[in-house]
Design a protein around this motif. Structure first.
Motif, mmCIF file in Angstrom:
data_model
loop_
_atom_site.group_PDB
_atom_site.id
_atom_site.type_symbol
_atom_site.label_atom_id
_atom_site.label_comp_id
_atom_site.label_asym_id
_atom_site.label_seq_id
_atom_site.Cartn_x
_atom_site.Cartn_y
_atom_site.Cartn_z
ATOM 1 N N ASP A 47 0.836 -1.208 0.000
ATOM 2 C CA ASP A 47 0.000 0.000 0.000
ATOM 3 C C ASP A 47 0.871 1.259 0.000
ATOM 4 O O ASP A 47 0.617 2.206 -0.749
ATOM 5 N N LYS A 49 3.904 1.510 -1.006
ATOM 6 C CA LYS A 49 4.613 1.576 -2.291
ATOM 7 C C LYS A 49 3.714 2.210 -3.355
ATOM 8 O O LYS A 49 4.153 3.089 -4.105
ATOM 9 N N HIS A 50 2.464 1.775 -3.413
ATOM 10 C CA HIS A 50 1.522 2.331 -4.401
ATOM 11 C C HIS A 50 1.283 3.821 -4.177
ATOM 12 O O HIS A 50 0.943 4.543 -5.116
ATOM 13 N N GLN A 51 1.465 4.280 -2.956
ATOM 14 C CA GLN A 51 1.262 5.697 -2.629
ATOM 15 C C GLN A 51 2.549 6.516 -2.752
ATOM 16 O O GLN A 51 2.563 7.701 -2.437
#
Length: 149
Positions: A47, A49-51
């Motif tokens: 999560d 990383k995606h942000q």
């Protein structure tokens, strides 16, 4: 109250901030050091990383590193990413505003006025406190204790 997931995210970010900026850390090492279930930590780091807060490397020197500098990652940002709005009432949310169903007037609602002050003070602290600030408190290895209080 913040979720266990948010607490784990903050603790993992503190560990990554404390590490050498060029050295990636394995999920298993972070999980063991902070007593976080490994599978849960994998989801949390994905999560983040995606942000755009952490990055991952593959291979022998693989693992996770901070993508953003620790002084640019605030507690407020992490809590919003993991738990959503930081507001005691839906009518006070900055990112997910909803009028309270039983409210006749937000302007005259005494409860809203009190909790607006609470929310503003809370946001003020969370939005100015960074992961780097946390390192000062955690120098004695008590990161988990600080975040548990």
């Amino acid at each position: 109250m913040i979720s266990q997931k948010a607490k784990y995210a903050l603790r993992a970010l503190v560990v990554l901030a404390r590490a050498d900026a060029e050295k990636a850390l394995f999920i298993s090492d972070i999980a063991e050091e902070q007593n976080i279930p490994k599978k849960f930590l994998e989801q949390i780091l994905l999560d983040l990383k995606h942000q755009g807060i952490v990055m991952s490397r593959r291979g022998k020197m693989g693992g996770y590193l901070l993508l953003k500098p620790a002084e640019d990652i605030t507690f407020g940002e992490v809590l919003r990413l993991i738990d959503g709005p930081i507001a005691p009432l839906p009518c006070l949310s900055k990112i997910a505003y909803r009028r309270c169903e039983d409210c006749q007037s937000e302007e005259t609602c005494e409860i809203r006025h009190v909790f607006n002050e609470v929310a503003n003070v809370t946001r003020g602290v969370l939005d100015k406190t960074t992961i780097a600030d946390c390192l000062v408190y955690g120098e004695d290895g008590k990161v988990a204790e600080m975040l548990d209080s």
